[in-house]
Design an enzyme around this catalytic site. Structure first.
Site, short mmCIF file in Angstrom:
data_model
loop_
_atom_site.label_atom_id
_atom_site.label_comp_id
_atom_site.label_asym_id
_atom_site.label_seq_id
_atom_site.Cartn_x
_atom_site.Cartn_y
_atom_site.Cartn_z
N GLU A 134 1.55 0.50 -4.93
CA GLU A 134 1.05 1.78 -5.41
C GLU A 134 2.19 2.79 -5.39
O GLU A 134 2.48 3.36 -4.35
CB GLU A 134 -0.06 2.29 -4.50
CG GLU A 134 -1.31 1.44 -4.46
CD GLU A 134 -2.33 2.03 -3.48
OE1 GLU A 134 -3.45 2.30 -3.91
OE2 GLU A 134 -2.00 2.22 -2.30
N ASP A 156 0.84 -1.18 0.00
CA ASP A 156 0.00 0.00 0.00
C ASP A 156 0.89 1.25 0.00
O ASP A 156 1.86 1.31 0.75
CB ASP A 156 -0.87 -0.04 1.27
CG ASP A 156 -1.90 1.05 1.30
OD1 ASP A 156 -2.82 1.01 0.45
OD2 ASP A 156 -1.80 1.94 2.16
#
Ligand code: CA
Length: 708
Positions: A371, A342
């Protein structure tokens, strides 16, 4: 001794200094509670503490006044403290109590292997006793494959089983993930049977570590959260266990789930959120070493690139070690086959490289992606490069979500009305071409691009299409959805999609409103709607996805691993009309590739297109609503491509003599409905056409502006 030369203890102003890191970076592998039948040895890192004790408890319930013993710890190496307790402590709960600057704080062990309810007390555990039968022989079913061979399916544990139509007994639990033989009210397979039939290779599970936002003490009441609020990084989430009070249950049930998925041929990826914690002040690490885990300025301002109020100080040596140890632990103890980071753009490249190197020593098959958005964050050391898309070359082997492809396909996620390529958006052909080649602009290699049209964030693909193309009929909107899937699943890179996209997932409130961010929405919004599969529209979409996946898995030329190969084997077909892109792929001589040539077209125009084909006889595998590994027809000359659809044709050296369609994969229902029209025309058109790659629309379409 972890002290400054003058004999003064280090303080928080020293955390990122070389002197502190030199004196207090503990390299050992034994942080936590190390159980054996004869004794348990505790070791905790608390370099600024003046004293630390271990509290032993009867239960893991935070309110219970059942402390058994307090054991003072001794100062060990490099800022650590140790204590030893004789006897078999398996199942005994514990906390640490550290005194720093005259303040005593009780905290869970940051290295806790498991905890009691709500993650406040750690538990000493005999990990071997939690292994399911056959665990020693358990392997990643896709070990040895390339990253681009993966097809990733992103799922929240609760969503698979929360809908009553799932027929799954263990609603919302790890165990519900592996119930086989389940079906909806009309006997359509659900749960893991559905996933296995779909043919994905890797199941990406949204947070399964212990997070804070669901109260494990009141699981009888409706609660839901995605879980991007870490509490204990090395502990499974208690609400997914049948008993959150006994620490061994969550461990054994999560392992059982992973074993069960592996047995079904499905690899398991874990979503990990090291970039922030649920609450910086109460986070165990920060209780024991105040403020160490988080980026806090000398003025006391918390860096907030994550939007969660506290960015993790990954650049500090013991935070970096903590993340490395944690990921390694999940890959080795739980046999996790991949990690999705993340907001990895908040984590420095040195940490990510250290993680990959440590894991790959024993598990070269483990995959990594995340990400890689560029975000502002207040680093505590100068000169750290962050793990962003732009820095992809600094983290070879680590892949990034391609928002380039996502936005080109469906329109910007930040604007519900924006049209993407599949919903009739203009000027997006070149972006689609680049993404198809695995060259989104920020990386060159297909192994670094995760291609997707939907994930848990933002609206579902179908919801976005509904908003972006309100003028389209429902049938056309479904075709747009399927065209996006075809582009993702046929492009160079790593295909990824949100669970349920293959059955037109929609997240709606009871009043019909679309939910854009469902992180804490009820099961009714988030759960997969299994009863929808009773309708042909949904079943047909499922079959289409299944066919696309099978086709991708059958053709290595769609799964190349370096840009050189892509450049030499794939050509963009020039001079296509607007809303249409096409490619010719050369599969000759590629190991395992049966196709000599592939012709791939994505047509997002709202009228059918009559495509003139390159010379020779072609086998049709993907056309209209149908995709798979069976030949649908043989064509030469021309073929009609329906609006908003993909076309894939193959020339196979050893199959060109075959005549007519193969029966096995063709759905009789669809055969009746669409075959006579397009197929008849195609066969009658003959091979007389001289111009290669020339394509004319049935209706004259606007030619695309020059792209130089
Ligand atoms: Ca929890």
């Amino acid at each position: 001794m972890c002290e400054k030369r003058e004999g003064r203890l280090f303080g928080r102003e020293d955390y990122s200094s070389e002197e502190f890191e030199k004196a207090c970076t503990y390299p050992g592998e034994d942080l936590g509670a190390n159980w054996s039948r004869e004794k348990t040895v505790f070791r905790v890192w608390a370099p600024t503490a003046s004293g630390v004790t271990v509290n032993l408890y009867q239960s893991g319930t935070p309110e219970a006044e059942d402390r058994l013993e307090q054991i003072p710890m001794e100062k060990g190496e490099m800022g650590t403290w140790t204590a030893e307790k004789a006897g078999d402590l398996n199942g005994v709960y514990y906390t640490y109590q550290a005194e720093v600057d005259g303040v005593s704080r009780e905290a869970c062990d940051p290295y806790a292997r498991t905890t009691g309810v709500n993650g406040r007390r750690a538990m000493v555990i005999d990990l071997e006793s939690t292994n399911p039968p056959g665990w020693d022989g358990d392997r990643n079913p896709h070990a040895g494959e390339n990253f681009t061979d993966a097809v990733i399916y992103e799922l929240h544990v609760r969503d698979l089983s929360s809908d009553p139509g799932s027929g799954i007994h263990h609603t919302g639990k790890f165990l519900g993930m592996i119930e086989t033989g389940t079906c909806n009210s009309q006997g359509v397979p659900t749960g893991v049977d559905h996933i296995r039939e779909l043919g994905i290779t890797h199941l990406h599970l949204m947070p399964c570590y212990d997070y804070a936002s669901v109260d494990e003490a009141r699981l009888d009441q409706p609660q839901f959260n995605w879980g991007y609020d870490p509490l204990n990084f090395n502990v499974p989430e208690g609400s997914y266990a049948t008993d959150p009070y006994h620490g061994e249950v969550r461990v054994s049930e999560m392992k059982k789930m992973i074993k069960g998925l592996h047995d079904q041929g499905i690899s398991v990826i874990m979503d990990v959120v090291y970039n922030h914690v649920y609450d910086s002040g109460s986070f165990s690490f920060n209780q024991l070493v105040p403020g160490y885990f988080s980026r806090i300025s000398p003025q006391g301002v918390y860096s907030n690139g994550s939007g969660c109020g506290n960015d993790t100080a990954t650049e500090r040596s013991m935070v970096r070690k903590y993340i490395v140890d944690s990921v390694k632990y999940w890959s080795e103890e739980y046999h996790i086959d991949g990690f999705r980071f993340d907001l990895v753009g908040l984590i420095d490249v040195e940490t990510i490289c250290a993680v990959m190197q440590a894991v790959h020593q024993k598990r070269p098959d483990v995959v990594f992606y995340g990400e890689g958005w560029s975000m502002w964050t207040e680093l505590t050391k100068p000169g750290c490069a962050m793990t962003t898309q732009q820095n992809a070359s600094l983290v070879p082997g680590f892949a990034f979500f391609s928002d380039t492809m996502r936005n080109a396909l469906r329109g910007s996620v930040f604007d519900g009305n924006a049209k993407g390529f599949v919903s009739g958006g203009s000027g997006l052909e070149e972006a689609i071409e680049r993404c198809f080649m695995g060259r989104p602009g920020w990386c060159d290699s297909p192994v670094q691009s995760v291609n997707y049209a939907s994930c848990h964030d933002n609206r579902t693909l179908m919801d976005q299409i509904t908003l972006a193309a309100p003028e389209a009929s429902r049938e056309e909107q479904v075709h747009m959805n399927n065209l996006a899937a075809a582009i993702c699943l046929l492009s160079q890179g790593i295909p990824f999609f949100q669970a349920g996209e293959e059955m037109l997932r929609s997240k709606r409130r009871p009043d019909g409103g679309i939910v854009e961010n469902s992180y804490n929405s009820p099961d009714g919004v988030n759960g997969l709607k299994w009863e929808n599969l009773n309708q042909e529209e949904y079943r047909k979409t499922f079959r289409y996805y299944k066919g696309l996946i099978a086709f991708r898995r059958a053709h290595p030329v769609l799964r190349l691993t370096d840009s050189g190969q892509v450049g030499s084997r794939i050509q963009v077909v020039p001079d296509m009309p607007a809303h249409t892109v096409a490619f010719q792929l050369d599969g000759s001589g590629l190991e395992g590739e049966s196709a000599e040539k592939l012709y791939v077209m994505f047509h997002a125009g709202d009228q059918a297109l009559e495509a003139a084909l390159p010379q020779g006889m072609w086998h049709v595998y993907i056309h209209g609503d149908t995709a798979g590994t069976g030949v649908l027809a043989c064509v030469q000359g021309r073929v009609t491509v329906p609006p908003f659809s993909a076309l894939v044709l193959v020339q196979e050296a050893d199959r060109l003599g075959e005549e007519g369609p193969k029966e096995e994969k063709m759905d009789p229902q669809q055969e009746k409905s669409h075959r006579p029209g397009w197929l008849g025309g195609a066969l009658l058109a003959g091979a007389a056409l001289g111009t290669f790659w020339a394509v004319r629309g049935r209706k004259r379409q606007k030619s695309r502006p020059s792209r130089d």
